[in-house]
Design a protein around this motif. Structure first.
Motif, short mmCIF file in Angstrom:
data_model
loop_
_atom_site.label_atom_id
_atom_site.label_comp_id
_atom_site.label_asym_id
_atom_site.label_seq_id
_atom_site.Cartn_x
_atom_site.Cartn_y
_atom_site.Cartn_z
N ASN A 1 15.91 -3.01 -2.76
CA ASN A 1 15.85 -3.41 -1.36
C ASN A 1 14.44 -3.26 -0.78
OD1 ASN A 1 18.47 -4.31 -1.13
ND2 ASN A 1 19.27 -2.36 -0.37
N LEU A 2 13.69 -2.28 -1.28
CA LEU A 2 12.29 -2.17 -0.87
C LEU A 2 11.51 -3.41 -1.32
CD1 LEU A 2 9.71 -0.78 0.13
CD2 LEU A 2 9.63 0.44 -2.06
N MET A 3 11.71 -3.83 -2.56
CA MET A 3 11.02 -5.02 -3.04
C MET A 3 11.47 -6.27 -2.27
SD MET A 3 10.55 -4.43 -7.16
CE MET A 3 11.79 -3.21 -7.58
N ARG A 4 12.74 -6.33 -1.94
CA ARG A 4 13.23 -7.44 -1.13
C ARG A 4 12.53 -7.45 0.24
NH1 ARG A 4 18.40 -6.61 -1.74
NH2 ARG A 4 18.80 -8.34 -3.15
N LEU A 5 12.38 -6.27 0.82
CA LEU A 5 11.71 -6.18 2.12
C LEU A 5 10.24 -6.58 2.01
CD1 LEU A 5 11.55 -5.29 5.09
CD2 LEU A 5 11.22 -2.94 4.28
N LEU A 6 9.55 -6.09 1.00
CA LEU A 6 8.13 -6.44 0.84
C LEU A 6 7.96 -7.94 0.69
CD1 LEU A 6 7.02 -3.59 -1.59
CD2 LEU A 6 6.26 -3.89 0.77
N ARG A 7 8.81 -8.56 -0.10
CA ARG A 7 8.72 -10.02 -0.28
C ARG A 7 9.01 -10.73 1.04
NH1 ARG A 7 6.22 -12.53 -2.14
NH2 ARG A 7 7.51 -14.27 -2.85
N ALA A 8 10.01 -10.26 1.79
CA ALA A 8 10.34 -10.90 3.06
C ALA A 8 9.19 -10.79 4.06
CB ALA A 8 11.60 -10.27 3.65
N GLU A 9 8.38 -9.72 3.93
CA GLU A 9 7.23 -9.53 4.80
C GLU A 9 6.00 -10.29 4.33
OE1 GLU A 9 7.10 -7.27 7.89
OE2 GLU A 9 8.98 -8.33 7.52
N GLY A 10 6.12 -11.02 3.23
CA GLY A 10 5.03 -11.86 2.78
C GLY A 10 4.10 -11.24 1.75
N HIS A 11 4.43 -10.04 1.26
CA HIS A 11 3.60 -9.39 0.26
C HIS A 11 3.88 -9.93 -1.14
CE1 HIS A 11 2.33 -6.37 3.20
NE2 HIS A 11 3.59 -6.29 3.58
N ALA A 12 2.88 -9.87 -2.00
CA ALA A 12 3.06 -10.15 -3.42
C ALA A 12 3.48 -8.86 -4.10
CB ALA A 12 1.78 -10.69 -4.03
N VAL A 13 4.49 -8.91 -4.95
CA VAL A 13 5.06 -7.70 -5.55
C VAL A 13 5.19 -7.89 -7.06
CG1 VAL A 13 7.01 -6.12 -5.60
CG2 VAL A 13 6.37 -7.24 -3.45
N ASP A 14 4.65 -6.92 -7.80
CA ASP A 14 4.85 -6.83 -9.24
C ASP A 14 5.60 -5.55 -9.55
OD1 ASP A 14 3.07 -8.98 -9.12
OD2 ASP A 14 1.99 -8.37 -10.93
#
Length: 380
Positions: A39-52
């Motif tokens: 859910n943290l990764m989902r939130l980061l992506r929703a906020e426009g961040h790139a996530v690996d």
């Protein structure tokens, strides 16, 4: 390369590149820590961040990795990475923020990260304070060897927290503890992140009890043993037809559950817990020790179950006795609380309503979004 200007808000967003490392690919249907991570990764992506995401064991685990890729997360595995020092030297400077889960991973990887990419900010996600959980287990068991181990863990964990740019904790109680034990560390609260169910079933549509917790987590094994041996038999004397559902990876392998007694159903791992969450009336959290905020309590409340818990299980979750939850710390009182929650429809509805409100207020995506903004402010 880290650029401080990226940490200034632009149109409400901080478009950063994040790398998250955990011991393995998160399995959100198996443990609450994994659910929080996804859910943290989902939130980061929703906020426009790139996530690996990089699993420390090198295994991009099947459909769990595909779940992350479906969120837009790049998942690395052993086929496309070199060992850590070389991989960090080649790639880490391209990330603005590195998130390391749990102190024992951080104490190994954080020094490597500092050498390879000194400008990359490092966040330690404690998940829970391990030394607190170990100390409490030692106290419950009266085990001096465990007390020594807990003291050693405390030293290592506090050192890892101090070395990070930011340490995340899941509760205000743990943040206050670190303010005393590590006053120079920068600590931010990032809560568990759960979604509440819209229109959960009412009192008459539900029956039975639910306990969720995998057998790899010692507090869960201790709780199940206590529940089956001392608490549930007392419930059955008052509610002879009551059924207790036990759900968790590895529970069926526990010797204490090979003949659990009448009314106990052992499900082991359940890939989709929604039907049981919709069917059961009361969620149980009889944990005698632990740390952090208990994901099972959040999950029960988010799905419209009344909750009976120990004070240890309720810690950090902003819960009030007889408003959000029924609290008790001995077997007889816990059994009485279960019977009351199962039979008093008015009380049950009050607990459910306040539990849903509690979850939306303290453990929603909106709450986590504000907490994330606080973290970025501290990293500026």
């Amino acid at each position: 390369m880290f650029d401080p200007l990226l940490f200034a808000p632009a149109d409400g967003h901080w478009p950063l590149r994040w790398l998250l490392i955990d011991v393995s690919t998160p399995r959100p249907d198996r443990d609450s820590g994994s659910l929080r991570s996804v859910n943290l990764m989902r939130l980061l992506r929703a906020e426009g961040h790139a996530v690996d995401f990089l699993p420390d064991d090198g295994v991009a685990a099947g459909h769990y990795a595909e779940l992350l890729r479906g969120l837009g997360v790049t998942v690395h595995d052993a086929r496309d990475r070199a060992p850590y020092p070389r991989w960090f030297e080649r790639h880490l400077a391209g990330y603005d923020v590195l998130v390391l889960s749990r102190y024992h991973l951080a104490e190994f990887l954080l020094p490597l990260a500092r050498r390879a990419a000194p400008d990359t900010r490092v966040v330690l996600d404690t998940v829970d304070l391990h030394h607190v959980r170990e100390r409490r287990e030692a106290e419950v068991r009266g085990d001096h060897r465990l007390q020594r181990l807990a003291r050693a863990t405390r030293k290592r964990e506090l050192a890892a927290i101090a070395a990070a740019d930011i340490a995340w904790v899941v509760s205000a109680a743990e943040r206050e503890l670190l303010a005393r034990e590590a006053p120079d560390a920068r600590v931010a609260l990032l809560p568990n992140i759960v979604e509440t169910l819209a229109g959960p079933g009412g009192f008459t549509a539900r029956e039975g009890l639910l306990f969720v917790g995998g057998a790899r987590h010692p507090p869960n094994v201790d709780a199940v043993a206590w529940l089956v041996a001392e608490i549930f038999p007392r419930v059955r004397t008052q509610l002879p037809d009551c059924t207790l559902h036990l759900v968790g990876d590895g529970l069926s392998q526990l010797s204490l559950l090979r003949a659990p007694g009448p009314g106990v159903v052992v499900h082991d791992h359940v890939p989709d817990l929604a039907p049981l969450l919709a069917r059961c009336r009361v969620g149980l959290a009889p944990l005698r020790y632990g740390a952090g905020v208990k994901g099972k309590v959040n999950q029960y409340m988010a799905h419209g179950l009344a909750v009976v818990a120990t004070t240890s299980a309720a810690e950090g979750a902003f819960l009030e006795h007889r408003r959000d939850v029924l609290l008790a710390d001995d077997a007889a009182s816990l059994a009485d609380a279960v019977v009351e929650a199962c039979t008093d429809a008015g009380l049950w509805q009050r607990l459910v309503d306040h539990g849903l409100h509690n979850t939306r207020r303290h453990f929603s995506f909106d709450t986590a979004r504000r907490a994330l903004a606080d973290t970025l402010e501290l990293l500026r």
